[in-house]
Write an enzyme that holds these catalytic residues in place. Sequence first.
Site, PDB file in Angstrom:
ATOM      1  CD  GLU A   1      -3.067  -0.815   2.268  1.00  0.00           C
ATOM      2  OE1 GLU A   1      -2.755  -0.222   3.308  1.00  0.00           O
ATOM      3  OE2 GLU A   1      -4.217  -1.218   2.031  1.00  0.00           O
TER       4      GLU A   1
ATOM      5  CD  GLU B   1      -4.541  -5.840   3.108  1.00  0.00           C
ATOM      6  OE1 GLU B   1      -5.232  -5.042   3.776  1.00  0.00           O
ATOM      7  OE2 GLU B   1      -3.291  -5.831   3.117  1.00  0.00           O
TER       8      GLU B   1
HETATM    9  C1  GAL Z   1      -4.336  -2.362   5.188  1.00  0.00           C
HETATM   10  C2  GAL Z   1      -2.944  -2.990   5.336  1.00  0.00           C
HETATM   11  C3  GAL Z   1      -3.014  -4.223   6.201  1.00  0.00           C
HETATM   12  C4  GAL Z   1      -3.793  -3.955   7.446  1.00  0.00           C
HETATM   13  C5  GAL Z   1      -5.170  -3.407   7.082  1.00  0.00           C
HETATM   14  C6  GAL Z   1      -6.017  -3.050   8.250  1.00  0.00           C
HETATM   15  O1  GAL Z   1      -4.250  -1.038   4.845  1.00  0.00           O
HETATM   16  O2  GAL Z   1      -2.424  -3.324   4.083  1.00  0.00           O
HETATM   17  O3  GAL Z   1      -1.707  -4.641   6.496  1.00  0.00           O
HETATM   18  O4  GAL Z   1      -3.094  -3.040   8.208  1.00  0.00           O
HETATM   19  O5  GAL Z   1      -5.029  -2.241   6.374  1.00  0.00           O
HETATM   20  O6  GAL Z   1      -6.293  -4.147   9.005  1.00  0.00           O
END
Ligand code: GAL
Length: 644
Positions: A127, A196
Site C-alpha cells: 500500500e 485484502e
Molecule cells: C491495510 C494494510 C493491512 C492492514 C489493514 C487493516 O491497509 O495493508 O496490512 O493493516 O489495512 O487491518
Amino acid sequence: MWPDLIQKSKDGGLDVIETYVFWNLHEPVRRQYDFKGRNDLVKFVKTVAEAGLYVHLRIGPYVCAEWNYGGFPLWLHFIPGIQFRTDNGPFKEEMQIFTAKIVDMMKKENLYASQGGPIILSQIENEYGNIDSAYGSAAKSYIQWAASMATSLDTGVPWVMCQQADAPDPMINTCNGFYCDQFTPNSVKKPKMWTENWTGWFLSFGGAAPYRPVEDIAFAVARFFQLGGTFQNYYMYHGGTNFGRTTGGPFIATSYDYDAPIDEYGLLRQPKWGHLKDLHKAIKLCEAALIATDPTITSLGTNLEASVYKTGTGSCAAFLANVRTNSDATVNFSGNSYHLPAWSVSILPDCKNVALNTAQINSMAVMPRFMQQSLKNDIDSSDGFQSGWSWVDEPVGISKNNAFTKLGLLEQINVTADKSDYLWYSLSTEIQGDEPFLEDGSQTVLHVESLGHALHAFINGKLAGSGTGNSGNAKVTEDIPVTLIHGKNTIDLLSLTVGLQNYGAFYDKQGAGITGPVKLKGLANGTTVDLSSQQWTYQVGLQGEELGLPSGSSSKWVSGSTLPKKQPLIWYKTTFDAPAGNDPVALHFIGMGKGEAWVNGQSIGRYWPAYVSSNSGCTSSCDYRGPYNSNKCLKNCGKPSQQL
Ligand code: GAL
C-alpha cells in the site's frame, strides 16, 4: 494449529492462503535469522501445499498489518543515514537482502509454482501508493527500484503491489478495501485482483469491537466477480492473537480476531464462515464461463445491474445485482422474473436458476461458548482463598544499574530500542518552602507532555497521576496536582509504549515518550519551573523484566495472607491446571488493570481491561445494506475492549 486452520480454510472453499512475512520475527538481530517453531515459514508453505492449496507470499517486507513497527526490525532504525521506504541506499540494501533471503529459501525448497510448488504470487511493498506523495519524487524511483529488484529475483510467478496505481510492469497493481468491484488495474494485460477484502476490522485498546455483517461481505465478493474480478482474498480469514509484544500501534489490542470467518481461537464463526462457503460454491459453479470470457453488463433499472458471462461453447453464468441501499426490487432477466433484496447479488450459474443470493443466509448460526472455570485460587473468590498467589513489588524509579543521565528529555524509542514497553524518567528537585497549597488554595501542578502512549507520574515514590492516549491520538498531556515537601523531591515518570506505529508516511519517526515540556506550575512563590532541560536519569525497562520474573522463577516471589491489590506496579504469579482436552483456552482478565501476561514463560500479550471503550457508537443491530466502513458496526461499547 496450522494444519487445522488450513483445512478449515479449504473446507470454507478457499484455494489460496495469503500470508505476510514478518521481517522483525525472522531477523530480530541483524543477520541473525529465526525460522524455527512459529517462525518456520517453509514449513507453513509446505503445510498449505499438503492441504492442496496455493500460497500468496506477501513478503513486503513492510507489512503494516497492525504489527509492531509495521514489521520492521528495530535495528533498522539505528542504521546511520537510513530513511525507510524511499530511495535511500542503506534502506534499499537491507530490504533487498531480506527479500532475496526469503525468495532464496522458497526457491531452494522448490516452493514456487514455477518449480512445481504452491506459491503462485508474491507481493513487494504494501500500500505504498496510499502514502507515497509524502515522499516526493523519491517515491517514484523507490517503487521503480522495488519493482526491478523483485523482478530480478526471478521467482517465475507474478509479483503484485497492492494499492499502487503506478505499479511498473510487470508488477500487478491490486486493490485493498471493503469493496473493489470498481477497481481496474493499470493495464488491460493485468488481471483484476483484490488482495485484502476486510472481513471486519481490528480492535484497539480503548475502542469498541468492530464487526462486518456477512451479507455485506458476500455482496462485495459477488460484485467483484460480477465485474470481471479474478482473485479475491479475505483479510483476515483467520487473524488469531498477536502474542507477546507483536501488536502494532499504538494501542492495537492483543486480539486480532478481526470478526474473521475463523475466529481468534480457530473456531468457525457462523454464519459468516458458512455463508461465504456457500458463496464460494455458487461462484465456482460459474467457473467455466468466468474464466473463458469477459462479462456483458446491462442495466435492469436504476442501480440494478446484470452481468452475463457467455461462451461460444454454451457455458453461461449471470450475476444480477441490486445496488440500492434500501429498496428491494423484482427484475426481469431473460424472460424470467427475479426478486432481488436491496444490497444483494443473485448468482445464476446457468443464467437461469439462482444458486445463491448474497443477502439470504442458509447457513446455521452456532455460537461456541466458553465454559468458565475459576482458578482454584481466584483472587476474588468468595472463600477468600488467596494462598495460591505470590507477588513481587516493582520499585518506583531507578532500580537497575543500566541507568544513565542526560540533559533534557529523550524520545523513548531511540532510548529503549523497543526492548521494553517501559522507560523511567527520573529527577530530583529542590523545593524551597512548603508547597502543599498556594495562598489562594490552589495546588501545585505537575504538567507533563508526552508523545505517548501512556504514563504514570510518581512524586516521592507515590503515584500522583496517570494518563493515556488513544488510537486516534497517542499524545498524553496531563496536569497533575501534586504535594511537594520542603527540600528534595523526587519525580519519577514512567512512560509506556503500547505497540509501535505501523502505518502512515514516516510512521517510523512518530516517536514516543516524554519529550516535554515537563513543568511544575504554581509553586508557592507563584512561579513555574520548567524541568525539561534539567539532568534526567533514565532506566530502560523494569527490574522485574531484568530479574526474569516472566519465567516464573526467581527467589523474589513472596506470599502472605493478604494479597496486595490496586498497586500501580506489581507482578503476580499463580499456577493452574489446564482444562482437559484440546479446546482453546483463554484467560479472563476482568479485574486487572494493564500489563503483560505470561503462561509457562511465554508472553500471551498485553492486557488492559481497565481501558473501557466509549459508551457511544454502538448499535444494537447493524443494517448490512449500504456502504460499510470500520465505524459502521460496533459492539461492546462501554466495556473493556478486550477481556479474554
Ligand atoms: C491495510 C494494510 C493491512 C492492514 C489493514 C487493516 O491497509 O495493508 O496490512 O493493516 O489495512 O487491518
